[in-house]
Design a protein around this motif. Structure first.
Motif, PDB file in Angstrom:
ATOM      1  N   TYR A 170      18.687 -46.625  -7.595  1.00  0.00           N
ATOM      2  CA  TYR A 170      19.201 -47.897  -7.101  1.00  0.00           C
ATOM      3  C   TYR A 170      20.517 -47.654  -6.369  1.00  0.00           C
ATOM      4  O   TYR A 170      21.403 -46.953  -6.878  1.00  0.00           O
ATOM      5  N   VAL A 171      20.648 -48.235  -5.163  1.00  0.00           N
ATOM      6  CA  VAL A 171      21.836 -48.065  -4.330  1.00  0.00           C
ATOM      7  C   VAL A 171      22.214 -49.422  -3.757  1.00  0.00           C
ATOM      8  O   VAL A 171      21.339 -50.231  -3.407  1.00  0.00           O
ATOM      9  N   SER A 172      23.524 -49.651  -3.638  1.00  0.00           N
ATOM     10  CA  SER A 172      23.991 -50.874  -3.001  1.00  0.00           C
ATOM     11  C   SER A 172      25.442 -50.694  -2.596  1.00  0.00           C
ATOM     12  O   SER A 172      26.229 -50.091  -3.334  1.00  0.00           O
ATOM     13  N   PRO A 173      25.823 -51.199  -1.410  1.00  0.00           N
ATOM     14  CA  PRO A 173      27.251 -51.179  -1.056  1.00  0.00           C
ATOM     15  C   PRO A 173      28.023 -52.142  -1.948  1.00  0.00           C
ATOM     16  O   PRO A 173      27.473 -53.128  -2.453  1.00  0.00           O
ATOM     17  N   HIS A 187      20.415 -42.953   5.464  1.00  0.00           N
ATOM     18  CA  HIS A 187      20.744 -44.153   6.245  1.00  0.00           C
ATOM     19  C   HIS A 187      21.915 -44.931   5.655  1.00  0.00           C
ATOM     20  O   HIS A 187      21.981 -46.161   5.764  1.00  0.00           O
ATOM     21  N   LEU A 188      22.882 -44.202   5.042  1.00  0.00           N
ATOM     22  CA  LEU A 188      24.090 -44.855   4.566  1.00  0.00           C
ATOM     23  C   LEU A 188      25.083 -45.018   5.712  1.00  0.00           C
ATOM     24  O   LEU A 188      24.988 -44.350   6.751  1.00  0.00           O
ATOM     25  N   MET A 189      26.044 -45.897   5.507  1.00  0.00           N
ATOM     26  CA  MET A 189      27.094 -46.113   6.494  1.00  0.00           C
ATOM     27  C   MET A 189      28.286 -45.218   6.170  1.00  0.00           C
ATOM     28  O   MET A 189      28.646 -45.045   4.996  1.00  0.00           O
ATOM     29  N   CYS A 216      22.171 -54.937   0.489  1.00  0.00           N
ATOM     30  CA  CYS A 216      21.622 -53.635   0.857  1.00  0.00           C
ATOM     31  C   CYS A 216      20.334 -53.829   1.644  1.00  0.00           C
ATOM     32  O   CYS A 216      19.451 -54.600   1.245  1.00  0.00           O
ATOM     33  N   ASN A 217      20.225 -53.136   2.765  1.00  0.00           N
ATOM     34  CA  ASN A 217      19.006 -53.181   3.583  1.00  0.00           C
ATOM     35  C   ASN A 217      18.702 -51.808   4.164  1.00  0.00           C
ATOM     36  O   ASN A 217      18.457 -51.664   5.358  1.00  0.00           O
ATOM     37  N   LEU A 218      18.740 -50.802   3.291  1.00  0.00           N
ATOM     38  CA  LEU A 218      18.495 -49.445   3.752  1.00  0.00           C
ATOM     39  C   LEU A 218      17.027 -49.251   4.102  1.00  0.00           C
ATOM     40  O   LEU A 218      16.130 -49.779   3.432  1.00  0.00           O
TER      41      LEU A 218
END
Length: 596
Positions: free
Chosen positions: A443-446, A484-486, A451-453
């Motif tokens: 699980y990933v989230s800014p 696709h991270l910022m 999150c829309n990776l």
């Protein structure tokens, strides 16, 4: 309202010598009759006289009875009259006293028993008429059987086909044999138990073999089969074992009835083991197991067990609403199959249980009240032929899987400006785990924003925050890269293991910061720093650059026009005037002009 006609009016006697005792006359009154309404019984009718005299009277609401002496008269015509101030109704009964015999209940009931028969004896009043009797036997399962006496005036009956050492309840009633009117009341019930008999059927026996140095430990288990009948109180079990090859003297040992297992030691030869149950009468038929000779392969299994390796791969099975479903590949050579397991696998030694199946069975649902969710159960499937069993398959499964207790431990995090690579330790999949690990979720989230990776699925938490979810379906995987991270962004990330029962709620996150994009810095350096450096150098060497790049009078030797081979004469570069159309011709000095 006027009274109703009396219902169910009849006369009967239990003692023809004296009188018609209660209940001699029973009358059911209508609903409109008052409690005080009298019931008049006129004198019985005689052929020689028409005189009528009340015999008795009664006052009641629903059911009445009364009695009188009958003397030597046998034929009676009795009329009952019910009366109130608005009218009266009558009912009549014409009868022969010999046809209205209602015997008293039999008394002094006793019995003689064997293991399968009960003979009941009783007494009854002497009516100087023939009676026959009926016996009711209550079975242990609640069923009722009726047995009639085979002879008139017989005061006993034999009930056959009973189970040994079983409790039965019996009672007796009698009626007139020639002119049956009705049964007497039942006698007092008599409860008795048949005697013990030889046990019928065989015990269901099983074993667990543990290879040890010099031989094998064999743990024996036994229990009654569905067809086994103790036919008494089991007092002991007899266990006998003997070598098959050399026909040596058998060994045996006896155990109290409180035991249902034992352990014996045998060497590596083939053995025949039998177990019998014993009550106070005799032994049951022996149940037999054949333990095959220990082979080199079995010794290898012993060695492998010391090393912690397994001979057969364990297949996974699934739980259902009714239990744990198990299937296996049938083999035509076996006459039965056995599945064994432990209800409490974490106990040592465990309580080994087993169940037998026919040769045409290839699946079963194993159920037990002891099965609980989150506990791993092991099942072994054996094929049996001629009392010899061989291990065919091993299965492990849960009644219902639960989420893993712990999350994978992330040991390494590799960051780039647009990705993160996570590495974690192998997840422990031992027997204490509440389910089979099927894979992992990342699980990933800014920290700020949703999150829309690319390549992820949305996952909504209970607080309605949104995460990006990646699924890894290989439980052996220990590494994953989120792309696709910022750049220069703070993210929260977590790795969760999941089983067939799901995963635990997300509580703790790991926080990461992606660095700047170094490629962008290089691009900026090329676009800004290099032109600035060139400009500074040009400004510093302005005069030299002007003479080099833009001279007032170009040097023929530096002219690109003269760089072609056609204009080379020896080592000099020559420009023919007719090859060039100058706008203007200027001569700097006469000395140079003279040379030209």
């Amino acid at each position: 309202e006027p009274p109703d006609t009396p219902k169910d009016f009849y006369c009967q006697t239990q003692d023809m010598k004296r009188k018609l005792p209660r209940p001699m006359l029973i009358v059911y009154y209508g609903k409109h009759l008052s409690l005080s309404s009298p019931c008049f019984l006129p004198l019985p009718f005689f052929d020689r006289s028409s005189q009528k005299t009340p015999l008795c009277k009664a006052s009641c609401s629903k059911q009445c009875s009364c009695s009188w002496d009958i003397g030597q008269q046998w034929i009676w015509n009795v009329t009952v009259t019910v009366e109130n101030p608005l009218g009266k109704k009558t009912a009549a009964d014409v009868f022969d006293v010999n046809h209205r015999i209602y015997p008293t209940a039999p008394f002094q009931v006793w019995e003689d028993c064997t293991d399968t028969e009960i003979t009941l004896h009783w007494n009854y009043e002497n009516y100087e008429i023939d009676l026959f009797c009926q016996t009711e036997v209550l079975q242990p399962d609640g069923k009722v059987e009726l047995h009639n006496s085979s002879e008139v005036d017989s005061k006993r009956v034999t009930v056959r086909g009973l189970q040994p050492y079983t409790e039965y309840t019996a009672r007796v009633r009698c009626g007139a044999a020639k002119h049956f009117w009705r049964w007497s009341e039942w006698s007092q019930p008599l409860t008795t138990r048949t005697k013990e008999g030889t046990p019928s059927g065989k015990l269901d026996i099983w074993r667990e073999i543990t290879p040890v140095l010099g031989g094998r430990n064999v743990t024996l288990f036994w229990k009654p089969t569905p067809s086994f009948q103790a036919n008494g109180k089991i007092i002991s079990y007899e266990v006998t074992w003997e070598k098959i090859e050399d026909g040596s003297k058998p060994e045996s040992i006896s155990f109290s009835s409180v035991y249902n297992s034992t352990r014996i030691f045998i060497d590596n030869h083939s053995y025949r083991i039998s177990i019998m149950a014993k009550n106070n009468v005799n032994f049951s038929l022996p149940s037999v197991l054949i333990i095959s000779r220990a082979t080199d392969n079995s010794r290898k299994i012993l060695f492998c067990s010391f090393l912690g390796t397994k001979k057969l791969k364990e297949g996974q099975v699934n739980g259902t609403d009714d239990g744990i479903f198990i299937s296996w590949e049938p083999r035509s050579i076996y006459d039965s199959y056995i599945i064994d397991w432990c209800n409490f696998p974490r106990l040592q030694p465990c309580d080994l249980l087993w169940k037998r199946f026919g040769p045409n069975t290839s699946s079963a649902v194993i159920s037990s009240a002891a099965f609980v969710p989150g506990v791993r159960y092991k099942f072994r499937i054996y094929g049996s032929v001629a009392n010899r069993a061989s291990l065919l398959e091993k299965k492990i499964g849960y009644l219902r899987e639960l989420p893993p207790r712990l999350d994978p431990v992330v040991r390494k995090v590799d960051l780039s400006y647009n990705s993160v690579t996570l590495s974690w330790d192998s997840y422990l999949t031992n027997e204490s785990e509440p389910g089979f690990v099927r894979g992992y979720h990342v699980y990933v989230s800014p920290i700020e924003g949703n999150c829309n990776l690319k390549g992820s699925k949305k996952h909504i938490l209970s607080d309605e925050s949104e995460l990006c979810k990646y699924t890894i379906e290989n439980p052996e995987e220990k590494r994953y890269t989120v792309k696709h991270l910022m750049p220069n962004t703070k993210y929260k990330i977590v790795v969760k293991a999941f089983t067939g029962g799901g995963e635990t709620p997300i509580v703790n996150f790991r926080y990461i910061d992606t660095p700047y994009n170094s490629n962008m810095l290089y691009f900026v350096a090329v676009l800004v720093i290099v032109p600035a450096l060139v400009a500074a150098i040009c400004h510093w060497k302005m005069k030299w650059m002007k003479e080099c790049c833009c001279p007032v009078i170009p040097s023929p030797n530096k002219s690109k026009v003269l760089s072609f081979k056609d204009f080379n004469i020896d080592s000099e570069k020559v420009l023919k005037i007719n090859d060039c159309l100058p706008d203007m011709l200027a001569i700097d000095s006469n000395a140079e002009a003279q040379k030209l």
